[in-house]
Design an enzyme around this catalytic site. Structure first.
Site, PDB file in Angstrom:
ATOM      1  N   GLU A 263       7.014 -41.933   9.953  1.00  0.00           N
ATOM      2  CA  GLU A 263       8.356 -42.337   9.534  1.00  0.00           C
ATOM      3  C   GLU A 263       9.330 -42.368  10.706  1.00  0.00           C
ATOM      4  OE1 GLU A 263      11.177 -41.525   5.622  1.00  0.00           O
ATOM      5  OE2 GLU A 263       9.761 -39.993   6.265  1.00  0.00           O
ATOM      6  N   HIS A 289     -18.277 -35.663  10.031  1.00  0.00           N
ATOM      7  CA  HIS A 289     -19.387 -36.379   9.398  1.00  0.00           C
ATOM      8  C   HIS A 289     -18.940 -37.705   8.779  1.00  0.00           C
ATOM      9  CE1 HIS A 289     -22.073 -32.888   9.862  1.00  0.00           C
ATOM     10  NE2 HIS A 289     -20.963 -32.197   9.703  1.00  0.00           N
ATOM     11  N   LYS A 404      12.727 -48.235  -1.548  1.00  0.00           N
ATOM     12  CA  LYS A 404      13.517 -47.621  -2.623  1.00  0.00           C
ATOM     13  C   LYS A 404      14.376 -48.653  -3.344  1.00  0.00           C
ATOM     14  CE  LYS A 404      13.936 -42.978  -0.601  1.00  0.00           C
ATOM     15  NZ  LYS A 404      14.896 -41.964  -0.062  1.00  0.00           N
TER      16      LYS A 404
END
Length: 414
Positions: A263, A289, A404
C-alpha cells in the site's frame, strides 16, 4: 537482539552515496517537521499506558478487535508472535473481514460479560468495520447507553464519524494522531491500548522501537540504507521482495509487511511513472516445498529476506526412533525441532545465494517485546526510505480510495 546480514553487492559509488544521503534527508525532514508521526510514536505512546491505569482491565478476560487492514494487522502480528511467550495473555478475537461464515463463527466465541470491545477505524466510517459493529451490537445486545458502556472502546481520528458515535454514547475514546497513517499505526493507540489490556508488555515493545529508531538516526543502522538503495537501483529488474519467515507465529508479521509494503510503495511517482515493489510473504519450512522452485528456477526478478529465530524457547526433540524403510533420516534423532527449522532456513538461504539471487537475513536471538518493537520500526523505516528513493507519496493510498468509492456506489444501487 536482532542481527542483520546482507548477501548482495552494493557498489561504493558517488551515485549510490547520493541516493542514500537524499533519502536520509527526506526521512529526517519528515520526522523533524512532524509531517509524519510514526517516528515519534515509541515515545509519545507512553502516555497511553498512563491513561490505561484508569481502567480496571482485570474485569476483562477477552479482547474483541473490530477493524480491518491497518486497524488489525499490526495488532494480530504482535499478538501472534508474543502469545507463545506470554502465558497469561487474554484471548483476542478478530472481526476483520466481511466473510459471513467467519463472522458467524467468531460471534459464537464472544463472552459478553468478560469482553472488552475495541472499534478501530482511522476514518471512522470503514464499511466493513461499521457493518460488523452493527452485527456485534445486535447479536450481543450491547447496551451502549447503560451497563455495557464501559466495555466498549473507540480508537479513531479526532472528530471522525466514529468519534462522534463514541461521544454520543459517552464511550471511552482514544485518538490516532492525524499525521499517522493506518498501516503505520500499530505503535499508536491502535495497537498499544488493546495489546496492553490483553496483557502484553507494551512498554518494552515501545522501548525496543525507540532504541532502534534512535540508533538509526544516529547513524547506527546503515544496513537499512544499503538495503533500500540496493532494492531501489534494482527495482526495475528485481521488483519483487519475498519475506521468508521461519516460524509459524511470524505469519502475522509477514501479512502486516505485505500491507505496509504494497500500500505504501505501489504508486505513480512525481514524474508520472508507475513504480512499486511487490511483497510476497512466505512461511518456512512449509513454503520451501512450493515457492522455492519458482525463486531458484524461475525468473530472477526477486530479492529474498529470511527471518529466523535462533532460540525459540522450546526444546521439543525428535525421538530416537528408527522407522523401517526410512532409516536414512535417523541422523536427526535427538536433535531439537529448533535446530531442524534453523538448519532448513540456512540451507534454503544458501541455495538461493548460490543461485545468484539477492538475499538478506534478519535473525532474532530470541523473541522478546523489545525485539518485536525493533522489527516493527525496522520495516516502517525501510518503507519510508524506499518511498523517498522512488520519489512517491509513501503515505497516501489513492488506489484503495478508488476501490472504496466504487464499492459505495455499487452498494447504493442495490
Amino acid at each position: 537482539m536482532l542481527t542483520f546480514q546482507k548477501y548482495f553487492p552494493l557498489e561504493d559509488t558517488p551515485e549510490n552515496a547520493s541516493i542514500m544521503q537524499s533519502a536520509m534527508a527526506v526521512v529526517k525532514d519528515e520526522m523533524q517537521s512532524n509531517q509524519i508521526g510514526y517516528y515519534k510514536l515509541p515515545s509519545n505512546s507512553l502516555s497511553l499506558l498512563e491513561r490505561l491505569k484508569e481502567i480496571d482491565s482485570g474485569v476483562f478476560t477477552q479482547i474483541i478487535i473490530i477493524g480491518i487492514g491497518g486497524s488489525s494487522l499490526g495488532i494480530k502480528a504482535i499478538d501472534s508472535i508474543l502469545r507463545p511467550y506470554t502465558p497469561n495473555a487474554k484471548e483476542v478475537l478478530y472481526f476483520e473481514n466481511s466473510d459471513p461464515i467467519t463472522i458467524s463463527e467468531t460471534l459464537t466465541k464472544i463472552k459478553k460479560d468478560k469482553a472488552a470491545f475495541f472499534i478501530i477505524s482511522k476514518s471512522g466510517s470503514t464499511i466493513e468495520t461499521t457493518s460488523i459493529l452493527k452485527t456485534v451490537i445486535a447479536t450481543c445486545k450491547l447496551d451502549l447507553d447503560g451497563v455495557d458502556r464501559k466495555r466498549v472502546f473507540a480508537i479513531t481520528d479526532k472528530d471522525s464519524a466514529l468519534s462522534k458515535f463514541a461521544q454520543h454514547h459517552n464511550l471511552k475514546e482514544f485518538n490516532i494522531p492525524d499525521n499517522v497513517g493506518g498501516r503505520f499505526s500499530v505503535l499508536s493507540a491502535v495497537g498499544v491500548v488493546p495489546l496492553q489490556m490483553a496483557g502484553y508488555d507494551v512498554q518494552n515493545i515501545l522501548k525496543g522501537a525507540q532504541e532502534f529508531i534512535t540508533s538509526f538516526f544516529e547513524g547506527g543502522e546503515n544496513h537499512l540504507l544499503e538495503k533500500a538503495c540496493y532494492m531501489y537501483i534494482n527495482s526495475k529488474n528485481h521488483g519483487i521482495n519475498v519475506l521468508f519467515s521461519y516460524a509459524d507465529h511470524l505469519e502475522g508479521l509477514t501479512k502486516w509487511y505485505v500491507q505496509l509494503w504494497g500500500e505504501s510503495l505501489g504508486k505513480i511517482d512525481f514524474n508520472g511513472n508507475r513504480v512499486g515493489l511487490t511483497p510476497i510473504g512466505l512461511i518456512g519450512s512449509v513454503d520451501q516445498h512450493s515457492f522455492l522452485e519458482l525463486i531458484i528456477e524461475g525468473p530472477h526478478d526477486k530479492s529474498v529476506t529470511f527471518i529466523s529465530i535462533k532460540d525459540a524457547g522450546n526444546n521439543l526433540k525428535i525421538p530416537d526412533i528408527s522407522l523401517y524403510g526410512i532409516e536414512k533420516t535417523d541422523f536427526i534423532n535427538n536433535q531439537s525441532f529448533n535446530t531442524l527449522i534453523n538448519a532448513q532456513c540456512d540451507a534454503t538461504m544458501q541455495s538461493v545465494i548460490q543461485s545468484d539471487i539477492a538475499v538478506d537475513a534478519i535473525s532474532f536471538d530470541k523473541v522478546t517485546p523489545g525485539n518485536i518493537g525493533a522489527i516493527i520500526i525496522y520495516y516502517e523505516l525501510l518503507t519510508s526510505l524506499m518511498g523517498a528513493m522512488l520519489m512517491i507519496n509513501t503515505y497516501n493510498q489513492p488506489g484503495v480510495e478508488l476501490g472504496k468509492e466504487i464499492l459505495y456506489k455499487n452498494l447504493e444501487k442495490n
